[in-house]
Design a protein around this motif. Structure first.
Motif, PDB file in Angstrom:
ATOM      1  N   THR A 191       0.809  -1.201   0.000  1.00 48.71           N
ATOM      2  CA  THR A 191       0.000   0.000   0.000  1.00 48.71           C
ATOM      3  C   THR A 191       0.845   1.254   0.000  1.00 48.71           C
ATOM      4  O   THR A 191       0.542   2.213  -0.665  1.00 48.71           O
ATOM      5  CB  THR A 191      -0.923  -0.011   1.222  1.00 48.71           C
ATOM      6  N   ASP A 192       1.938   1.274   0.749  1.00 46.55           N
ATOM      7  CA  ASP A 192       2.752   2.485   0.819  1.00 46.55           C
ATOM      8  C   ASP A 192       4.195   2.227   0.452  1.00 46.55           C
ATOM      9  O   ASP A 192       5.067   3.023   0.731  1.00 46.55           O
ATOM     10  CB  ASP A 192       2.672   3.097   2.223  1.00 46.55           C
ATOM     11  N   GLN A 238      -9.120   2.980  -0.648  1.00 45.01           N
ATOM     12  CA  GLN A 238      -8.070   2.217   0.012  1.00 45.01           C
ATOM     13  C   GLN A 238      -8.573   1.634   1.336  1.00 45.01           C
ATOM     14  O   GLN A 238      -9.132   2.360   2.173  1.00 45.01           O
ATOM     15  CB  GLN A 238      -6.855   3.097   0.253  1.00 45.01           C
ATOM     16  N   PRO A 239      -8.408   0.329   1.541  1.00 43.62           N
ATOM     17  CA  PRO A 239      -8.938  -0.306   2.754  1.00 43.62           C
ATOM     18  C   PRO A 239      -8.280   0.230   4.013  1.00 43.62           C
ATOM     19  O   PRO A 239      -7.059   0.416   4.063  1.00 43.62           O
ATOM     20  CB  PRO A 239      -8.609  -1.790   2.544  1.00 43.62           C
ATOM     21  N   ASP A 240      -9.126   0.505   5.015  1.00 43.97           N
ATOM     22  CA  ASP A 240      -8.660   0.945   6.336  1.00 43.97           C
ATOM     23  C   ASP A 240      -7.860   2.242   6.291  1.00 43.97           C
ATOM     24  O   ASP A 240      -7.049   2.512   7.183  1.00 43.97           O
ATOM     25  CB  ASP A 240      -7.818  -0.152   7.008  1.00 43.97           C
ATOM     26  N   ARG A 241      -8.096   3.073   5.262  1.00 42.79           N
ATOM     27  CA  ARG A 241      -7.391   4.360   5.161  1.00 42.79           C
ATOM     28  C   ARG A 241      -8.428   5.428   4.820  1.00 42.79           C
ATOM     29  O   ARG A 241      -8.655   5.760   3.652  1.00 42.79           O
ATOM     30  CB  ARG A 241      -6.285   4.307   4.106  1.00 42.79           C
ATOM     31  N   PRO A 242      -9.075   5.991   5.846  1.00 43.54           N
ATOM     32  CA  PRO A 242     -10.184   6.935   5.626  1.00 43.54           C
ATOM     33  C   PRO A 242      -9.801   8.093   4.713  1.00 43.54           C
ATOM     34  O   PRO A 242      -8.811   8.786   4.945  1.00 43.54           O
ATOM     35  CB  PRO A 242     -10.503   7.428   7.042  1.00 43.54           C
ATOM     36  N   GLY A 243     -10.594   8.293   3.666  1.00 37.78           N
ATOM     37  CA  GLY A 243     -10.423   9.435   2.783  1.00 37.78           C
ATOM     38  C   GLY A 243      -9.337   9.316   1.739  1.00 37.78           C
ATOM     39  O   GLY A 243      -9.121  10.250   0.974  1.00 37.78           O
ATOM     40  N   VAL A 244      -8.633   8.179   1.682  1.00 39.37           N
ATOM     41  CA  VAL A 244      -7.532   8.030   0.726  1.00 39.37           C
ATOM     42  C   VAL A 244      -8.015   7.285  -0.513  1.00 39.37           C
ATOM     43  O   VAL A 244      -8.600   6.208  -0.416  1.00 39.37           O
ATOM     44  CB  VAL A 244      -6.339   7.284   1.355  1.00 39.37           C
ATOM     45  N   ALA A 274      -1.948  -7.044   2.703  1.00 40.63           N
ATOM     46  CA  ALA A 274      -2.856  -8.149   3.008  1.00 40.63           C
ATOM     47  C   ALA A 274      -4.275  -7.632   3.143  1.00 40.63           C
ATOM     48  O   ALA A 274      -4.525  -6.566   3.684  1.00 40.63           O
ATOM     49  CB  ALA A 274      -2.434  -8.825   4.308  1.00 40.63           C
ATOM     50  N   GLY A 275      -5.226  -8.403   2.625  1.00 38.67           N
ATOM     51  CA  GLY A 275      -6.629  -8.052   2.784  1.00 38.67           C
ATOM     52  C   GLY A 275      -7.170  -7.130   1.727  1.00 38.67           C
ATOM     53  O   GLY A 275      -8.332  -6.753   1.784  1.00 38.67           O
ATOM     54  N   ILE A 276      -6.377  -6.748   0.747  1.00 38.57           N
ATOM     55  CA  ILE A 276      -6.887  -5.882  -0.308  1.00 38.57           C
ATOM     56  C   ILE A 276      -7.774  -6.710  -1.211  1.00 38.57           C
ATOM     57  O   ILE A 276      -7.367  -7.745  -1.726  1.00 38.57           O
ATOM     58  CB  ILE A 276      -5.744  -5.240  -1.102  1.00 38.57           C
ATOM     59  N   ALA A 277      -8.992  -6.252  -1.401  1.00 36.91           N
ATOM     60  CA  ALA A 277      -9.989  -7.016  -2.142  1.00 36.91           C
ATOM     61  C   ALA A 277      -9.784  -6.881  -3.637  1.00 36.91           C
ATOM     62  O   ALA A 277      -9.074  -5.997  -4.096  1.00 36.91           O
ATOM     63  CB  ALA A 277     -11.392  -6.529  -1.764  1.00 36.91           C
ATOM     64  N   PRO A 278     -10.400  -7.761  -4.433  1.00 33.24           N
ATOM     65  CA  PRO A 278     -10.342  -7.610  -5.890  1.00 33.24           C
ATOM     66  C   PRO A 278     -10.815  -6.227  -6.298  1.00 33.24           C
ATOM     67  O   PRO A 278     -11.765  -5.691  -5.737  1.00 33.24           O
ATOM     68  CB  PRO A 278     -11.307  -8.698  -6.389  1.00 33.24           C
ATOM     69  N   GLY A 296     -14.897   0.220  -5.054  1.00 31.16           N
ATOM     70  CA  GLY A 296     -14.870  -0.135  -3.650  1.00 31.16           C
ATOM     71  C   GLY A 296     -13.850  -1.222  -3.388  1.00 31.16           C
ATOM     72  O   GLY A 296     -13.300  -1.831  -4.307  1.00 31.16           O
ATOM     73  N   THR A 297     -13.600  -1.510  -2.113  1.00 30.79           N
ATOM     74  CA  THR A 297     -12.609  -2.512  -1.760  1.00 30.79           C
ATOM     75  C   THR A 297     -13.056  -3.922  -2.115  1.00 30.79           C
ATOM     76  O   THR A 297     -12.237  -4.843  -2.127  1.00 30.79           O
ATOM     77  CB  THR A 297     -12.288  -2.447  -0.256  1.00 30.79           C
TER      78      THR A 297
END
Length: 241
Positions: free
Chosen positions: A40-41, A105-111, A47-51, A205-206
């Protein structure tokens, strides 16, 4: 320019990254064609990034930098390849030459991770910042304070062959929908540097659902935004301070 109004087909709702995302009640939307693998960065595990999520390790089209002469920062140009590294001049790529996706982006509010893919048959040169304009349900534009930031660095001169993808990050300062200083966006218009036009961005969406096929309804209560520079690879583009 007005966007076609997004239809709300959703029956399942969830709060993702501070924005309301409603998935459609039909068959799951197909994941976007462009996918990458990485982190991600640039360092944290993805891990956990959806299709449907872009991983910022490599672009779908493996966008590449070139050392040939390019326009100055803030301009966009392109042309038919004439052999080797030679290019014709004067043929500009407009925003309509690109498909633009905004990936939650999962678990990253507003990104949001922006992916800009060259769908034309010509080589397009990019350098600078994309323009990002939020739209509400009535297709009205929002007067949202927007800052251009040098993330992951300053403007980079690079070219995209047909099918290749460039990347940028968008950070939304989320507000309260009841606040008069908050603009509730349900979509975005995006323009490439130097172009006078803009195109509708598809929001992913994720879970891989997206707003283009009616499988996703998204709301973003926006107070302000930061937009990073376009880059030939996704490493670091969503690493905001």
């Amino acid at each position: 320019m007005l966007l076609n109004r997004t239809r709300t087909l959703g029956a399942i709702s969830g709060l993702v990254g501070g924005a309301l995302l409603l998935a459609g009640c039909g068959q799951p939307a197909a994941a976007p064609q462009q996918t990458t693998q990485g982190t991600t960065d640039g360092s944290a595990a993805a891990a956990g990034i959806a299709p449907g999520e872009f991983h910022p390790d490599q672009s779908a089209g493996n966008g590449k930098s070139t050392s040939s002469s390019k326009p100055s920062a803030g301009t966009t140009a392109g042309g038919q390849a004439t052999g080797s590294d030679q290019r014709t001049t004067g043929a500009k790529c407009t925003s309509s030459d690109f498909k633009v996706d905004l990936n939650v982006q999962p678990d990253r509010p507003g990104v949001l991770l922006m992916a800009v893919t060259n769908k034309s048959q010509k080589v397009c040169d990019l350098n600078g910042w994309p323009t990002v304009t939020p739209l509400d349900m009535s297709n009205s534009t929002g007067d949202v304070p927007t800052q251009q930031v040098e993330i992951p660095g300053g403007p980079t001169d690079f070219s995209l062959d047909p099918g290749e993808t460039g990347f940028a990050g968008v950070l939304i300062e989320l507000g309260d929908k009841g606040d008069s200083n908050t603009f509730v966006a349900t979509g975005f218009q995006v323009g490439v540097p130097g172009a006078s036009d803009a195109v509708n961005a598809t929001i992913f969406g994720t879970d891989g659902t997206n707003s283009e096929n009616g499988g996703l309804y998204a709301e973003f209560p926006i107070k302000s935004m930061k937009v990073g520079t376009l880059q030939p690879a996704a490493q670091g583009v969503t690493v905001f301070d």
